[in-house]
Motif scaffolding. Structure first.
Motif, PDB file in Angstrom:
ATOM      1  N   ALA A  24       0.686  -1.208   0.026  1.00  0.00           N
ATOM      2  CA  ALA A  24      -0.107  -0.011   0.058  1.00  0.00           C
ATOM      3  C   ALA A  24       0.868   1.218  -0.097  1.00  0.00           C
ATOM      4  O   ALA A  24       2.218   1.052   0.364  1.00  0.00           O
ATOM      5  CB  ALA A  24      -0.913   0.006   1.127  1.00  0.00           C
ATOM      6  N   SER A  25       0.274   2.382  -0.279  1.00  0.00           N
ATOM      7  CA  SER A  25       0.877   3.697  -0.124  1.00  0.00           C
ATOM      8  C   SER A  25      -0.316   4.588   0.167  1.00  0.00           C
ATOM      9  O   SER A  25      -1.549   4.411   0.046  1.00  0.00           O
ATOM     10  CB  SER A  25       1.321   4.038  -1.409  1.00  0.00           C
ATOM     11  OG  SER A  25       2.787   3.622  -1.404  1.00  0.00           O
ATOM     12  N   ARG A 311      -5.644   5.109   2.362  1.00  0.00           N
ATOM     13  CA  ARG A 311      -4.653   4.210   1.847  1.00  0.00           C
ATOM     14  C   ARG A 311      -5.020   3.414   0.632  1.00  0.00           C
ATOM     15  O   ARG A 311      -6.137   3.328   0.434  1.00  0.00           O
ATOM     16  CB  ARG A 311      -4.428   3.178   3.181  1.00  0.00           C
ATOM     17  CG  ARG A 311      -3.357   1.954   3.042  1.00  0.00           C
ATOM     18  CD  ARG A 311      -2.859   1.479   4.062  1.00  0.00           C
ATOM     19  NE  ARG A 311      -2.193   2.517   4.529  1.00  0.00           N
ATOM     20  CZ  ARG A 311      -1.603   2.510   5.847  1.00  0.00           C
ATOM     21  NH1 ARG A 311      -1.788   1.107   6.763  1.00  0.00           N
ATOM     22  NH2 ARG A 311      -0.782   3.358   6.600  1.00  0.00           N
ATOM     23  N   LEU A 312      -4.119   3.377  -0.175  1.00  0.00           N
ATOM     24  CA  LEU A 312      -4.372   2.899  -1.396  1.00  0.00           C
ATOM     25  C   LEU A 312      -3.713   1.556  -2.055  1.00  0.00           C
ATOM     26  O   LEU A 312      -2.464   1.441  -1.263  1.00  0.00           O
ATOM     27  CB  LEU A 312      -3.909   3.871  -2.546  1.00  0.00           C
ATOM     28  CG  LEU A 312      -4.568   5.487  -2.189  1.00  0.00           C
ATOM     29  CD1 LEU A 312      -3.739   6.414  -3.109  1.00  0.00           C
ATOM     30  CD2 LEU A 312      -6.108   5.450  -2.413  1.00  0.00           C
ATOM     31  N   VAL A 313      -4.098   0.742  -2.785  1.00  0.00           N
ATOM     32  CA  VAL A 313      -3.226  -0.369  -3.213  1.00  0.00           C
ATOM     33  C   VAL A 313      -2.131   0.094  -4.250  1.00  0.00           C
ATOM     34  O   VAL A 313      -2.492   0.771  -5.375  1.00  0.00           O
ATOM     35  CB  VAL A 313      -4.156  -1.470  -4.078  1.00  0.00           C
ATOM     36  CG1 VAL A 313      -3.308  -2.718  -4.452  1.00  0.00           C
ATOM     37  CG2 VAL A 313      -5.220  -1.950  -2.979  1.00  0.00           C
ATOM     38  N   VAL A 331       3.511  -0.737   3.918  1.00  0.00           N
ATOM     39  CA  VAL A 331       3.382   0.613   3.222  1.00  0.00           C
ATOM     40  C   VAL A 331       4.682   1.064   2.720  1.00  0.00           C
ATOM     41  O   VAL A 331       5.758   1.390   3.428  1.00  0.00           O
ATOM     42  CB  VAL A 331       2.927   1.702   4.412  1.00  0.00           C
ATOM     43  CG1 VAL A 331       2.298   2.964   3.627  1.00  0.00           C
ATOM     44  CG2 VAL A 331       1.478   1.007   4.655  1.00  0.00           C
ATOM     45  N   ALA A 332       4.585   1.459   1.368  1.00  0.00           N
ATOM     46  CA  ALA A 332       5.839   1.867   0.673  1.00  0.00           C
ATOM     47  C   ALA A 332       5.940   3.195   0.838  1.00  0.00           C
ATOM     48  O   ALA A 332       4.929   3.893   0.749  1.00  0.00           O
ATOM     49  CB  ALA A 332       5.820   1.275  -0.825  1.00  0.00           C
ATOM     50  N   ASP A 333       7.244   3.662   1.022  1.00  0.00           N
ATOM     51  CA  ASP A 333       7.467   5.024   0.783  1.00  0.00           C
ATOM     52  C   ASP A 333       8.903   5.475   0.447  1.00  0.00           C
ATOM     53  O   ASP A 333       9.491   4.741   0.053  1.00  0.00           O
ATOM     54  CB  ASP A 333       7.028   5.825   2.215  1.00  0.00           C
ATOM     55  CG  ASP A 333       7.970   5.225   3.339  1.00  0.00           C
ATOM     56  OD1 ASP A 333       9.164   4.479   3.062  1.00  0.00           O
ATOM     57  OD2 ASP A 333       7.224   5.484   4.312  1.00  0.00           O
ATOM     58  N   GLU A 334       9.623   6.566   0.435  1.00  0.00           N
ATOM     59  CA  GLU A 334      10.812   6.778   0.038  1.00  0.00           C
ATOM     60  C   GLU A 334      11.727   6.033   0.809  1.00  0.00           C
ATOM     61  O   GLU A 334      12.797   5.604   0.555  1.00  0.00           O
ATOM     62  CB  GLU A 334      11.234   8.412   0.130  1.00  0.00           C
ATOM     63  CG  GLU A 334      10.551   9.084  -0.942  1.00  0.00           C
ATOM     64  CD  GLU A 334      10.770  10.677  -0.750  1.00  0.00           C
ATOM     65  OE1 GLU A 334      11.739  10.906   0.090  1.00  0.00           O
ATOM     66  OE2 GLU A 334      10.386  11.222  -1.443  1.00  0.00           O
ATOM     67  N   ASP A 335      11.719   5.855   2.106  1.00  0.00           N
ATOM     68  CA  ASP A 335      12.679   4.973   2.976  1.00  0.00           C
ATOM     69  C   ASP A 335      12.250   3.504   3.005  1.00  0.00           C
ATOM     70  O   ASP A 335      12.966   2.738   3.623  1.00  0.00           O
ATOM     71  CB  ASP A 335      12.404   5.566   4.553  1.00  0.00           C
ATOM     72  CG  ASP A 335      12.980   7.134   4.560  1.00  0.00           C
ATOM     73  OD1 ASP A 335      13.634   7.367   3.835  1.00  0.00           O
ATOM     74  OD2 ASP A 335      12.163   7.806   5.072  1.00  0.00           O
TER      75      ASP A 335
END
Length: 356
Positions: A24-25, A311-313, A331-335
């Motif tokens: 997710a993001s 929250r999104l797929v 949950v994906a992000d820059e880090d």
């Protein structure tokens, strides 16, 4: 006749399907602007080349290559024995003339001397004081001091060298802050103002970004290129930037707050854009149509249909349908990039696809 109510096969299949593993993001609130890119050149905040004003031999050099100096530090000392002697003689004459003035004042107070002699004595004292000031000025011309805090350039002089008026002795730059001059087409003049933010980068530090603000706008447009020069100021406490350095600058115009999502969460169908929103309590997904605006380096502005924080797929979007149950791996992000999440969960995903 017996009628049996049967649920649609799709509903049965959906209920029996296990929760789909997804990454997710979250929809984010970000500050966006309309970037204007240009090339710029670094300039020192203050810069001067100190030169000799007299013809003389260098007595001593008090700096090293690239050294930091403080305002008032002695940098170059020229031979000044003659000037010191002149100053000493002028100081002696002042002492003599003050003694003469004291005697003339004493005689005048006892009415034994002429008033004119007292005035002449005062004038000679003033003249002696002026001679001392002139001698001090000549002496000061033989000692070159730093006019401000800064960094000196490479040393190109040595003791014993004969210099003359105009000979460059040392270059001094103030580098705790620097200016970046860059030009933009004059058609953008109406959207430019002092205080706007810029982001600058240079090939010398490819992973670093420098931030600054526009401090000046030239009062003339170049008639040949129809461009105008802007000046921005950037903090440079560590001295990373040097005068003459080429910078790639991005001027941020029309700053605004937007709701942004990663481009990969969108599912385009014709002229419509959809995404899957995750219900955090029920852990199911909702297929939702949204309105989008501008795009920025892998991000898309959502102008309608989504709130910040939802929250999104992001990964696994092709495997889910409206109403499906999902299991969020992370949950994906820059880090926390998708690649690392997949690596950490590789074994579990292989088992899920192929069975134990």
């Amino acid at each position: 006749m017996l009628l049996v109510a049967l649920a649609p096969p799709s509903a049965h299949a959906q209920a029996d399907r296990p929760a789909t593993a997804v990454i997710a993001s979250d929809a984010e609130r970000q500050t966006w602007s309309d970037p204007l890119e240009a090339l710029g050149t670094v300039r020192a905040d203050e810069s001067v080349t100190l030169s000799a004003t007299v013809t003389e031999i260098i007595r001593a050099v008090h700096f090293n290559d690239g050294e930091r100096v403080a305002q008032g530090d002695l940098l170059v000392h020229l031979e000044d024995l003659e000037e010191q002697a002149e100053l000493a003689a002028a100081q002696a004459r002042l002492v003599e003339q003050r003694n003469v003035l004291a005697r003339a004042r004493d005689l005048a107070e006892r009415n034994l001397g002429a008033r004119a002699e007292l005035e002449d004595a005062r004038a000679r004292v003033q003249q002696a004081q002026a001679e001392i000031e002139a001698a001090q000025a000549r002496l000061a011309a033989h000692r070159i001091h730093a006019p401000f805090d800064g960094v000196v350039g490479l040393r190109e002089i040595s003791p014993g060298m004969l210099v003359s008026p105009g000979t460059a002795l040392v270059r001094l730059d103030k580098l705790d802050v620097v200016d970046v001059d860059f030009t933009v087409p004059s058609r953008h003049l109406g959207a430019i103002s002092r205080g706007q933010t810029i982001t600058a980068s240079t090939d010398a530090y490819p992973d670093r970004r420098f931030s600054g603000r526009v401090t000046g706008i030239d009062n003339r447009i170049d008639p040949a290129t129809r461009s105008i020069t802007l000046r921005a100021r950037i903090d440079n406490d560590d001295g990373a930037l040097r005068p003459g350095q080429l910078m790639q600058t991005i001027l941020e115009r029309d700053r605004r707050e937007v709701v942004a999502v990663p481009e990969s969460v969108l599912l385009p169908q014709g002229e419509h854009q959809y995404l899957f929103v995750i219900d955090r309590e029920a852990m199911t997904v909702e297929r939702r149509e949204v309105e989008i605006g501008e795009r920025r380096e892998g991000w898309v502005e959502v102008t309608g249909g989504l709130d910040p924080g939802e929250r999104l797929v992001r990964h696994g979007i092709q495997k889910v349908r409206d109403g499906d149950a999902v299991r969020v791996l992370d949950v994906a992000d820059e880090d926390n990039p998708i690649r690392e999440i997949l690596r950490r969960h590789r074994d579990a995903l292989d088992t899920e696809r192929n069975g134990p």
